[in-house]
Design an enzyme around this catalytic site. Structure first.
Site, PDB file in Angstrom:
ATOM      1  N   SER A  85       0.846  -1.196   0.000  1.00 29.24           N
ATOM      2  CA  SER A  85       0.000   0.000   0.000  1.00 29.24           C
ATOM      3  C   SER A  85       0.879   1.243   0.000  1.00 29.24           C
ATOM      4  O   SER A  85       2.043   1.190   0.380  1.00 29.24           O
ATOM      5  CB  SER A  85      -0.904  -0.008   1.237  1.00 29.24           C
ATOM      6  OG  SER A  85      -1.643  -1.208   1.304  1.00 29.24           O
ATOM      7  N   THR A  89       4.411   4.610  -3.300  1.00 29.25           N
ATOM      8  CA  THR A  89       5.442   3.960  -4.125  1.00 29.25           C
ATOM      9  C   THR A  89       4.886   2.726  -4.820  1.00 29.25           C
ATOM     10  O   THR A  89       5.267   2.398  -5.946  1.00 29.25           O
ATOM     11  CB  THR A  89       6.661   3.595  -3.258  1.00 29.25           C
ATOM     12  OG1 THR A  89       7.031   4.743  -2.481  1.00 29.25           O
ATOM     13  CG2 THR A  89       7.862   3.219  -4.121  1.00 29.25           C
ATOM     14  N   ASP A 108       6.410  -3.893  -1.195  1.00 30.56           N
ATOM     15  CA  ASP A 108       5.735  -2.852  -0.417  1.00 30.56           C
ATOM     16  C   ASP A 108       6.689  -1.704  -0.151  1.00 30.56           C
ATOM     17  O   ASP A 108       7.907  -1.854  -0.221  1.00 30.56           O
ATOM     18  CB  ASP A 108       5.232  -3.452   0.910  1.00 30.56           C
ATOM     19  CG  ASP A 108       4.016  -2.727   1.479  1.00 30.56           C
ATOM     20  OD1 ASP A 108       3.719  -1.610   1.019  1.00 30.56           O
ATOM     21  OD2 ASP A 108       3.380  -3.279   2.392  1.00 30.56           O
ATOM     22  N   GLY A 109       6.114  -0.573   0.178  1.00 29.30           N
ATOM     23  CA  GLY A 109       6.908   0.593   0.544  1.00 29.30           C
ATOM     24  C   GLY A 109       7.240   0.559   2.022  1.00 29.30           C
ATOM     25  O   GLY A 109       6.968  -0.410   2.729  1.00 29.30           O
ATOM     26  N   LYS A 112       6.613   0.788   9.205  1.00 31.28           N
ATOM     27  CA  LYS A 112       5.549   0.907   8.215  1.00 31.28           C
ATOM     28  C   LYS A 112       4.255   1.247   8.941  1.00 31.28           C
ATOM     29  O   LYS A 112       4.168   1.123  10.148  1.00 31.28           O
ATOM     30  CB  LYS A 112       5.398  -0.403   7.424  1.00 31.28           C
ATOM     31  CG  LYS A 112       6.592  -0.671   6.516  1.00 31.28           C
ATOM     32  CD  LYS A 112       6.552  -2.011   5.795  1.00 31.28           C
ATOM     33  CE  LYS A 112       5.259  -2.329   5.124  1.00 31.28           C
ATOM     34  NZ  LYS A 112       4.770  -1.282   4.217  1.00 31.28           N
ATOM     35  N   GLU A 164      -0.608  -5.489   5.694  1.00 33.35           N
ATOM     36  CA  GLU A 164       0.720  -5.490   5.064  1.00 33.35           C
ATOM     37  C   GLU A 164       1.622  -6.538   5.711  1.00 33.35           C
ATOM     38  O   GLU A 164       2.334  -7.273   5.035  1.00 33.35           O
ATOM     39  CB  GLU A 164       1.372  -4.111   5.193  1.00 33.35           C
ATOM     40  CG  GLU A 164       0.771  -3.059   4.272  1.00 33.35           C
ATOM     41  CD  GLU A 164       1.338  -1.670   4.515  1.00 33.35           C
ATOM     42  OE1 GLU A 164       1.129  -0.810   3.657  1.00 33.35           O
ATOM     43  OE2 GLU A 164       1.981  -1.439   5.559  1.00 33.35           O
TER      44      GLU A 164
END
Length: 249
Positions: A42, A45, A98-99, A111, A120
């Site tokens: 999510s 990026t 993932d970012g 995160k 995530e």
């Protein structure tokens, strides 16, 4: 091949967004292969990772099943006409991308700035390989040195006050995250609240994570410890720098 600033996909993007795009494209090209189940993270990026996935589906006939980590990720997958999967149907994921809000020298991450940390972390934990994509501002030697909004902690709404007291007892400075365009607290995709808790510099993220998870009512933390095997950072000079986790080298 490095994507130049004159590439049409770079049009209208600021330097940070260009860096995000380069990191995302590099990771997707290196890690995603035909026939895989891919975890879609999510945040800003990841938008570029999905853009690159769609390009590869169109140009190569790439076939991938995408597992979302949030409402946003699900919408991204559907808007780009990618195959939407379900974790309960395909519980084993080949690679998750993932970012992160901050990444330390061992690839431990903070995160949850976007509030999607629970799903995530579940998706990352189900992936054989987990890679992080970010711009140059997210690189740190120690967690808590650049990301100054605290560790996001997803909590049950029925006990957020009690949890804040317990976090203070651990030396934290907890703040209940408030919603934007809605009166009251931020509510996650899972119906929980988020507490952002400052702990200063986090030299022992594993230890802190375990202490937090021992508190009843804390659903999950935004500390992703020893989960990522590689990080891709888009740099301000247009290059992409990579870091491998110590356990993956």
């Amino acid at each position: 091949a490095q994507i130049g600033d004159d590439d049409p996909r770079m049009k209208g993007l600021d330097d940070k967004s260009k860096a995000k795009l380069r990191a995302a494209f590099t990771a997707v090209d290196e890690y995603v292969q035909n026939g895989q189940v891919v975890g879609i993270g999510s945040g800003s990026t990841v938008v570029f990772a999905v853009m690159r996935l769609k390009e590869r589906v169109t140009s190569e006939g790439l076939h991938v099943t995408c597992i979302p980590t949030s409402f946003q990720a699900r919408q991204l997958i559907l808007e780009n006409n990618l195959i939407l999967g379900d974790l309960n149907i395909t519980p084993e994921i080949d690679v998750a991308i993932d970012g992160a809000d901050e990444v330390d020298s061992n690839l431990n991450c903070i995160k949850g700035g976007g509030g999607c940390l629970l799903q995530e972390k579940i998706v990352a934990s189900c992936a054989k390989r987990f890679v992080v994509i970010a711009d140059f501002t997210k690189m740190a030697s120690v967690l808590g040195s650049k990301w100054l909004k605290g560790v996001p902690i997803e909590v049950s709404s029925i006990c957020y006050v009690a949890i804040q007291r317990k976090l203070r007892a651990l030396g934290g400075e907890p703040v209940l995250r408030m919603a934007k365009s809605k009166a009251g607290p931020c509510v996650t995709d899972n119906g929980n609240f988020i507490i952002d808790c400052h702990f200063g510099l986090i030299n022992e993220p594993h230890e802190l994570n375990q202490k937090l998870l021992n508190i009843p009512g804390i659903v999950e933390t935004g500390l992703f410890v020893k989960m990522a095997e590689k990080a891709f950072f888009g740099m301000s000079d247009g290059s992409v720098e990579t870091r491998m986790a110590p356990q993956a080298q």
